[in-house]
Motif scaffolding. Sequence first.
Motif, PDB file in Angstrom:
ATOM      1  N   SER A 172      39.076  37.439  36.283  1.00  0.00           N
ATOM      2  CA  SER A 172      37.628  37.578  36.479  1.00  0.00           C
ATOM      3  C   SER A 172      37.218  36.781  37.706  1.00  0.00           C
ATOM      4  CB  SER A 172      36.865  37.040  35.251  1.00  0.00           C
ATOM      5  OG  SER A 172      37.022  35.640  35.167  1.00  0.00           O
ATOM      6  N   MET A 194      35.054  34.439  37.627  1.00  0.00           N
ATOM      7  CA  MET A 194      34.985  33.046  37.193  1.00  0.00           C
ATOM      8  C   MET A 194      36.363  32.405  37.201  1.00  0.00           C
ATOM      9  SD  MET A 194      31.836  32.674  37.029  1.00  0.00           S
ATOM     10  CE  MET A 194      32.086  30.917  36.849  1.00  0.00           C
ATOM     11  N   LEU A 238      37.144  31.590  40.729  1.00  0.00           N
ATOM     12  CA  LEU A 238      36.410  30.398  41.182  1.00  0.00           C
ATOM     13  C   LEU A 238      37.045  29.132  40.612  1.00  0.00           C
ATOM     14  CD1 LEU A 238      32.734  31.664  40.892  1.00  0.00           C
ATOM     15  CD2 LEU A 238      33.798  30.757  42.962  1.00  0.00           C
ATOM     16  N   ASN A 251      23.110  34.648  44.782  1.00  0.00           N
ATOM     17  CA  ASN A 251      22.751  35.583  43.718  1.00  0.00           C
ATOM     18  C   ASN A 251      22.085  34.813  42.592  1.00  0.00           C
ATOM     19  OD1 ASN A 251      22.626  37.489  41.666  1.00  0.00           O
ATOM     20  ND2 ASN A 251      24.810  37.597  41.320  1.00  0.00           N
ATOM     21  N   ASP A 311      31.844  32.015  48.267  1.00  0.00           N
ATOM     22  CA  ASP A 311      31.812  33.161  47.353  1.00  0.00           C
ATOM     23  C   ASP A 311      31.141  34.318  48.109  1.00  0.00           C
ATOM     24  OD1 ASP A 311      31.045  35.082  45.455  1.00  0.00           O
ATOM     25  OD2 ASP A 311      30.732  33.602  43.864  1.00  0.00           O
ATOM     26  N   LYS A 350      32.440  43.518  40.926  1.00  0.00           N
ATOM     27  CA  LYS A 350      31.202  44.037  41.485  1.00  0.00           C
ATOM     28  C   LYS A 350      31.480  45.134  42.520  1.00  0.00           C
ATOM     29  CE  LYS A 350      29.582  40.686  38.924  1.00  0.00           C
ATOM     30  NZ  LYS A 350      29.278  39.367  39.438  1.00  0.00           N
TER      31      LYS A 350
HETATM   32  C1  LIG Z   1      29.489  38.113  38.975  1.00  0.00           C
HETATM   33  C2  LIG Z   1      29.645  36.975  39.885  1.00  0.00           C
HETATM   34  C3  LIG Z   1      30.602  35.986  39.640  1.00  0.00           C
HETATM   35  C4  LIG Z   1      31.473  35.988  38.412  1.00  0.00           C
HETATM   36  O1  LIG Z   1      32.342  37.072  38.398  1.00  0.00           O
HETATM   37  P1  LIG Z   1      32.940  37.730  37.050  1.00  0.00           P
HETATM   38  O2  LIG Z   1      33.861  38.768  37.572  1.00  0.00           O
HETATM   39  O3  LIG Z   1      31.798  38.255  36.265  1.00  0.00           O
HETATM   40  O4  LIG Z   1      33.653  36.633  36.325  1.00  0.00           O
HETATM   41  C5  LIG Z   1      30.714  34.957  40.558  1.00  0.00           C
HETATM   42  N1  LIG Z   1      29.927  34.889  41.635  1.00  0.00           N
HETATM   43  C6  LIG Z   1      28.980  35.831  41.901  1.00  0.00           C
HETATM   44  C7  LIG Z   1      28.143  35.703  43.121  1.00  0.00           C
HETATM   45  C8  LIG Z   1      28.802  36.896  41.034  1.00  0.00           C
HETATM   46  O5  LIG Z   1      27.869  37.809  41.292  1.00  0.00           O
END
Ligand SMILES: *Cc1c(COP(=O)(O)O)cnc(C)c1O
Length: 412
Positions: free
Chosen positions: A83, A85, A88, A155, A180, A205
């Motif tokens: 994911s 997260m 990150l 975001n 990010d 996304k």
């Molecule tokens: C959605 C999102 C995340 C987390 O990503 P997941 O794939 O949902 O774990 C991190 N940073 C940003 C800017 C996001 O939009």
Amino acid sequence: MTDCGFNTALLHGVDDKNPFGATQVPIYQSSAFRHKCAEDLENIFTNKAMGFSYTRINNPTVEAFEKRITVLEGGLGSVACASGMAALFNALMNILQSGDEVVAAAGLYGGTVELFEDLEAFGIQTKYVKENVPESYEALITDKTRLIFAETIGNPKLDVTDIEEVARVAHRHGLPFIVDNTVATPYLVKPLLLGADIVVNSSSKYINGNSDAISGILTDGGKFKWDAERYPGLKPYKKFGPMAYIAKLRNGLFRNTGACLSPQNAFLNNLGLETLGLRMERQCANALELAVFLDSLDAGVTVNYPGLEKSPYHELAKRQLHGKYGAIVTLRTGSKERAFRIINALKLPYILSNIGDTKTLVIHPASTIAVHLSTEDQIQSGVYEDLIRISVGIEDIEDLKQDFKNAIEGEK
Ligand SMILES: *Cc1c(COP(=O)(O)O)cnc(C)c1O
């Protein structure tokens, strides 16, 4: 492949040498990979030879996805995760330890703010800049700071980070800059080419594009010089040269936290990724037209979008994102009740917590994705009680304009 355009590099930048001439990388749905002799497997485990051993560490379908993103972001190597997260967490914790500090932008994704809170239990503190300008980052740096973190486009605050200048600040203090890039995607900007050191994308996304798989990926530019005193964990990986960060991650935290991406989801990403450039072009154009249109309505709604000239980030966005501004637009509606009424009156958008789908999506962040943040943290993140976030899709723009006009004017 470095001198061709985005879509060409995306489609032809990686030679996967697929068996049987398959045009898509097959799904290598295998947990482990067999070898001819014990010596071969020993060589893989001791990093003396490249190869696949176990899908928690690497996998050919996943690697094909990693190579594509490495090309698109202009990096040296990538690690795909389960994911955004997970990506990150791995990107940060690969270099942080107890006692360290992070300096971060304020308009961050709510999940990331919560992750930084989780890290406090491990002795890692995060300081947030009040205003997203390079000087603010510099003011918060102490001798304990070990990295600077920001989103290209926040975001849902939609503040835009001056990547070149913040990277300059970071490097002046011997710190890596982690960005990010989820909302902008490498189609709008390649942060590594502007001086950032590591880029993270939630590929759930825009990269995936169809909302059919959760995943994340981090990409290392390979240029940062890791000081052995400040980043002791990287010492044993010095022999990997510019690949030290990625080698440490794959041989350590990534493997040991089991953060791997499944081959099936990597396949879906490889497939969706092929139209990233086309989708972004359409989504950014739709977002700009919708934002300008909603801004022109006299209906008590305030529009926030970096593509609008009134946005404080407009000039920077124009320069840094090459005249495109992403596909997230936010509206302030006056009250939570009115925000709910507008959301409920819309016919086309899906009400859900996601961005980057082909379909237009709406959400009320304060009661959902940012509900766990304190009011103060919400405001820092650009979240207000009356705010609606729109992730603009690829629909026909006239239909979107009409739907939003009806919903907003009907709820004056
Ligand atoms: C959605 C999102 C995340 C987390 O990503 P997941 O794939 O949902 O774990 C991190 N940073 C940003 C800017 C996001 O939009």
